[in-house]
Design a protein around this motif. Structure first.
Motif, PDB file in Angstrom:
ATOM      1  N   SER A 167      48.889  39.271  36.692  1.00  0.00           N
ATOM      2  CA  SER A 167      49.304  38.168  35.839  1.00  0.00           C
ATOM      3  C   SER A 167      48.306  37.971  34.703  1.00  0.00           C
ATOM      4  O   SER A 167      47.243  38.588  34.666  1.00  0.00           O
ATOM      5  CB  SER A 167      49.395  36.875  36.663  1.00  0.00           C
ATOM      6  N   VAL A 168      48.642  37.059  33.802  1.00  0.00           N
ATOM      7  CA  VAL A 168      47.747  36.736  32.694  1.00  0.00           C
ATOM      8  C   VAL A 168      46.433  36.149  33.201  1.00  0.00           C
ATOM      9  O   VAL A 168      45.383  36.283  32.560  1.00  0.00           O
ATOM     10  CB  VAL A 168      48.430  35.758  31.715  1.00  0.00           C
ATOM     11  N   LEU A 169      46.458  35.526  34.389  1.00  0.00           N
ATOM     12  CA  LEU A 169      45.229  34.958  34.941  1.00  0.00           C
ATOM     13  C   LEU A 169      44.214  36.041  35.291  1.00  0.00           C
ATOM     14  O   LEU A 169      43.009  35.830  35.185  1.00  0.00           O
ATOM     15  CB  LEU A 169      45.536  34.119  36.176  1.00  0.00           C
ATOM     16  N   PHE A 170      44.695  37.206  35.728  1.00  0.00           N
ATOM     17  CA  PHE A 170      43.770  38.312  35.981  1.00  0.00           C
ATOM     18  C   PHE A 170      43.051  38.694  34.687  1.00  0.00           C
ATOM     19  O   PHE A 170      41.823  38.857  34.669  1.00  0.00           O
ATOM     20  CB  PHE A 170      44.517  39.522  36.545  1.00  0.00           C
ATOM     21  N   LYS A 171      43.798  38.838  33.611  1.00  0.00           N
ATOM     22  CA  LYS A 171      43.190  39.229  32.333  1.00  0.00           C
ATOM     23  C   LYS A 171      42.187  38.184  31.857  1.00  0.00           C
ATOM     24  O   LYS A 171      41.120  38.522  31.349  1.00  0.00           O
ATOM     25  CB  LYS A 171      44.278  39.443  31.285  1.00  0.00           C
ATOM     26  N   ALA A 214      40.177  40.817  40.169  1.00  0.00           N
ATOM     27  CA  ALA A 214      39.084  41.093  39.230  1.00  0.00           C
ATOM     28  C   ALA A 214      37.815  41.515  39.971  1.00  0.00           C
ATOM     29  O   ALA A 214      37.110  42.443  39.540  1.00  0.00           O
ATOM     30  CB  ALA A 214      38.818  39.861  38.369  1.00  0.00           C
ATOM     31  N   LEU A 215      37.530  40.870  41.086  1.00  0.00           N
ATOM     32  CA  LEU A 215      36.336  41.217  41.859  1.00  0.00           C
ATOM     33  C   LEU A 215      36.423  42.631  42.429  1.00  0.00           C
ATOM     34  O   LEU A 215      35.425  43.365  42.455  1.00  0.00           O
ATOM     35  CB  LEU A 215      36.130  40.202  42.991  1.00  0.00           C
ATOM     36  N   PHE A 216      37.599  43.044  42.871  1.00  0.00           N
ATOM     37  CA  PHE A 216      37.772  44.417  43.349  1.00  0.00           C
ATOM     38  C   PHE A 216      37.524  45.405  42.214  1.00  0.00           C
ATOM     39  O   PHE A 216      36.922  46.470  42.417  1.00  0.00           O
ATOM     40  CB  PHE A 216      39.177  44.598  43.924  1.00  0.00           C
ATOM     41  N   CYS A 217      37.970  45.057  41.020  1.00  0.00           N
ATOM     42  CA  CYS A 217      37.716  45.933  39.865  1.00  0.00           C
ATOM     43  C   CYS A 217      36.221  46.049  39.577  1.00  0.00           C
ATOM     44  O   CYS A 217      35.708  47.156  39.333  1.00  0.00           O
ATOM     45  CB  CYS A 217      38.450  45.401  38.639  1.00  0.00           C
ATOM     46  N   PHE A 218      35.512  44.923  39.596  1.00  0.00           N
ATOM     47  CA  PHE A 218      34.061  44.962  39.355  1.00  0.00           C
ATOM     48  C   PHE A 218      33.357  45.815  40.408  1.00  0.00           C
ATOM     49  O   PHE A 218      32.428  46.567  40.092  1.00  0.00           O
ATOM     50  CB  PHE A 218      33.489  43.540  39.379  1.00  0.00           C
ATOM     51  N   ALA A 219      33.804  45.697  41.656  1.00  0.00           N
ATOM     52  CA  ALA A 219      33.187  46.464  42.742  1.00  0.00           C
ATOM     53  C   ALA A 219      33.397  47.964  42.545  1.00  0.00           C
ATOM     54  O   ALA A 219      32.507  48.768  42.850  1.00  0.00           O
ATOM     55  CB  ALA A 219      33.752  46.020  44.084  1.00  0.00           C
ATOM     56  N   CYS A 220      34.573  48.342  42.048  1.00  0.00           N
ATOM     57  CA  CYS A 220      34.871  49.763  41.856  1.00  0.00           C
ATOM     58  C   CYS A 220      34.168  50.346  40.628  1.00  0.00           C
ATOM     59  O   CYS A 220      33.744  51.509  40.630  1.00  0.00           O
ATOM     60  CB  CYS A 220      36.375  49.968  41.711  1.00  0.00           C
ATOM     61  N   GLU A 221      34.039  49.547  39.583  1.00  0.00           N
ATOM     62  CA  GLU A 221      33.547  50.054  38.300  1.00  0.00           C
ATOM     63  C   GLU A 221      32.043  50.311  38.281  1.00  0.00           C
ATOM     64  O   GLU A 221      31.571  51.217  37.589  1.00  0.00           O
ATOM     65  CB  GLU A 221      33.899  49.045  37.185  1.00  0.00           C
ATOM     66  N   THR A 222      31.292  49.512  39.025  1.00  0.00           N
ATOM     67  CA  THR A 222      29.824  49.622  38.995  1.00  0.00           C
ATOM     68  C   THR A 222      29.316  49.751  40.422  1.00  0.00           C
ATOM     69  O   THR A 222      29.708  48.981  41.303  1.00  0.00           O
ATOM     70  CB  THR A 222      29.198  48.372  38.343  1.00  0.00           C
ATOM     71  N   GLU A 253      46.940  52.460  45.903  1.00  0.00           N
ATOM     72  CA  GLU A 253      46.325  53.680  46.420  1.00  0.00           C
ATOM     73  C   GLU A 253      44.909  53.853  45.898  1.00  0.00           C
ATOM     74  O   GLU A 253      44.011  54.317  46.617  1.00  0.00           O
ATOM     75  CB  GLU A 253      47.183  54.880  46.041  1.00  0.00           C
ATOM     76  N   THR A 254      44.679  53.478  44.637  1.00  0.00           N
ATOM     77  CA  THR A 254      43.349  53.610  44.044  1.00  0.00           C
ATOM     78  C   THR A 254      42.319  52.788  44.816  1.00  0.00           C
ATOM     79  O   THR A 254      41.220  53.267  45.114  1.00  0.00           O
ATOM     80  CB  THR A 254      43.361  53.146  42.575  1.00  0.00           C
ATOM     81  N   LEU A 255      42.688  51.554  45.166  1.00  0.00           N
ATOM     82  CA  LEU A 255      41.761  50.700  45.913  1.00  0.00           C
ATOM     83  C   LEU A 255      41.565  51.209  47.337  1.00  0.00           C
ATOM     84  O   LEU A 255      40.455  51.161  47.868  1.00  0.00           O
ATOM     85  CB  LEU A 255      42.277  49.260  45.936  1.00  0.00           C
ATOM     86  N   ARG A 256      42.631  51.678  47.949  1.00  0.00           N
ATOM     87  CA  ARG A 256      42.498  52.220  49.303  1.00  0.00           C
ATOM     88  C   ARG A 256      41.509  53.388  49.326  1.00  0.00           C
ATOM     89  O   ARG A 256      40.742  53.560  50.275  1.00  0.00           O
ATOM     90  CB  ARG A 256      43.852  52.673  49.842  1.00  0.00           C
ATOM     91  N   GLY A 257      41.530  54.179  48.266  1.00  0.00           N
ATOM     92  CA  GLY A 257      40.597  55.299  48.190  1.00  0.00           C
ATOM     93  C   GLY A 257      39.176  54.874  47.874  1.00  0.00           C
ATOM     94  O   GLY A 257      38.218  55.555  48.253  1.00  0.00           O
ATOM     95  N   GLU A 265      33.420  47.424  52.354  1.00  0.00           N
ATOM     96  CA  GLU A 265      32.386  48.350  51.903  1.00  0.00           C
ATOM     97  C   GLU A 265      33.032  49.448  51.064  1.00  0.00           C
ATOM     98  O   GLU A 265      34.030  50.050  51.476  1.00  0.00           O
ATOM     99  CB  GLU A 265      31.662  48.962  53.100  1.00  0.00           C
ATOM    100  N   PHE A 266      32.458  49.723  49.891  1.00  0.00           N
ATOM    101  CA  PHE A 266      33.012  50.705  48.962  1.00  0.00           C
ATOM    102  C   PHE A 266      32.201  52.001  49.018  1.00  0.00           C
ATOM    103  O   PHE A 266      31.011  52.001  49.355  1.00  0.00           O
ATOM    104  CB  PHE A 266      33.013  50.144  47.537  1.00  0.00           C
TER     105      PHE A 266
END
Length: 403
Positions: free
Chosen positions: A4-8, A35-43, A74-78, A91-92
């Protein structure tokens, strides 16, 4: 993933502290978690803490949303190496982690540092706890809540440098059903202030509450005398609600056991067993559901119908007003219902002697117990003569809707 727009808004927020004030079902918690899952994956090696008022509250809300997010793409599961169910930690593979925690007090909150902090349903978290957590957060802080009353966010954060306010409501959530939207918008027909708060995410004037003689306690005293459990039936559109009520020192002590949609009667039976309710405990249920009552009896439960009558709503409220009511801290849904349980108003805005018939799936069971257990048998008169408290009036500032 669809977002949603709230994520952005949250993902790209430039401020150090991002406050999400929203109406019911706006999708703010889900958007922040994504958003937090994205931050965890990116860095790599990011430490992210999601904090709430207690673990049961997190499990029923934010943690459940996080598990849905993790399994839906699937991206997050991986990217996620493991989910430790006992410690509630994702844990990532890149060394990042997202932990779900609650803190008893400010001293408890001093342990550990983090890159990101999310205070979920912040009006259930004390300011000293937040202050200690915020002091130990390096990058960004997210906060969300429903604005039924003003609290430390309004007093201590909003308007300060580095604080961004996002106000949202159900219209910002593209994944909500039309039926759910209609239910939220229907508040406008019964109480405009409730509609402002829950349909538009604005901090309004919360006045005219039916019951204001309650406060929060940490738990039920060990020597409190059990009165009964109360049960209200629901299914597709309404929650099935169950509470258990005790009495000690002239006060009622109430603990929430069940609040969930889509339950059949066998489901209810199993959920009550899981909640620790014994089948020897008397249950006062909605007498308008005799078939459900009989089915639970055949499953071994001691169920009695509430003693309703022409003035039963008014009488039960009069009974409840004459007791101090202690609500356990974990009884989140009951607290929310009590904060929305108001008298209806006429076209001139004057309160009439009839409560708004919405968001009362735990309040109704409380009334059932009052009718069956706290009125003098055969007379309808009240046992207790504790003076009726005066209703406080709250007047808080409102904020403009995010465009």
């Amino acid at each position: 993933m669809k977002a949603s727009v709230l994520f952005k808004q949250n993902y790209g927020a430039p401020a150090h502290i991002v406050v999400n004030q929203g109406g019911t079902s706006s999708g703010k918690t889900y958007a922040i978690l994504l958003a937090l899952f994205c931050f965890a994956c990116e860095t790599e090696k990011q430490v992210i803490t999601v904090a709430g008022q207690d673990i049961p509250n997190l499990k029923a809300g934010a943690l459940r949303d996080a598990q849905n997010i993790c399994t839906s793409a699937e991206t997050l599961r991986g990217a996620v190496k493991n989910f430790n169910k006992t410690d509630r930690v994702f844990e990532f593979h890149n060394g990042s982690l997202i932990e779900f925690k609650s803190y008893d007090d400010a001293q408890d909150a001093k342990s550990g540092k983090r890159d990101y902090l999310f205070i979920n349903e912040a009006n259930g978290v004390q300011w000293p706890v937040y202050a200690e957590l915020a002091l130990r957060t390096r990058r960004r802080i997210f906060i969300d809540f429903n604005p039924n009353t003003a609290f430390w966010v309004h007093d201590n954060l909003l308007g300060k440098p580095g604080v961004q306010l996002i106000i949202s409501d159900h219209r910002h959530n593209p994944f909500l059903s039309g039926q759910e939207r209609q239910k939220i918008e229907s508040l406008k027909d019964t109480d405009r202030e409730l509609w402002r708060v829950y349909a538009r995410g604005l901090t309004g004037k919360i006045s005219g509450l039916v019951l204001n003689n309650w406060d929060i306690c940490e738990g039920i005293p060990a020597d409190a005398k059990p009165l009964a459990a109360g049960l209200d039936f629901g299914f597709a559109n309404d929650e099935t609600g169950c509470i258990v009520v005790y009495k000690q020192d002239g006060a009622l002590w109430v603990d929430e056991l069940l609040y969930k949609k889509g339950l059949t009667n066998p489901d209810i039976s199993q959920k009550l067993i899981e909640a620790g309710l014994g089948k020897d405990r008397e249950i006062i249920a909605d007498s308008a559901e005799p078939k459900s009552i009989e089915e639970l009896r055949r499953l071994g439960w001691k169920v009695t119908g509430a003693k309703k009558g022409p003035d039963s709503i008014k009488n039960s409220i009069d009974i409840l007003k004459r007791y101090p009511i202690k609500i356990t801290r974990r009884s989140k849904n009951l607290q929310e219902e009590l904060g929305r349980y108001k008298w209806k108003t006429d076209p001139s805005g004057r309160a009439i002697n009839e409560p708004v018939d919405t968001c009362n799936h735990l309040i109704d069971p409380l009334r059932y117990i009052a009718l069956n257990k706290l009125a003098i048998r055969g007379t309808g008169r009240i046992r207790s003569r504790i003076p009726k408290p005066e209703a406080p009036v709250f007047d808080f500032a409102s904020f403009s809707l995010l465009k």
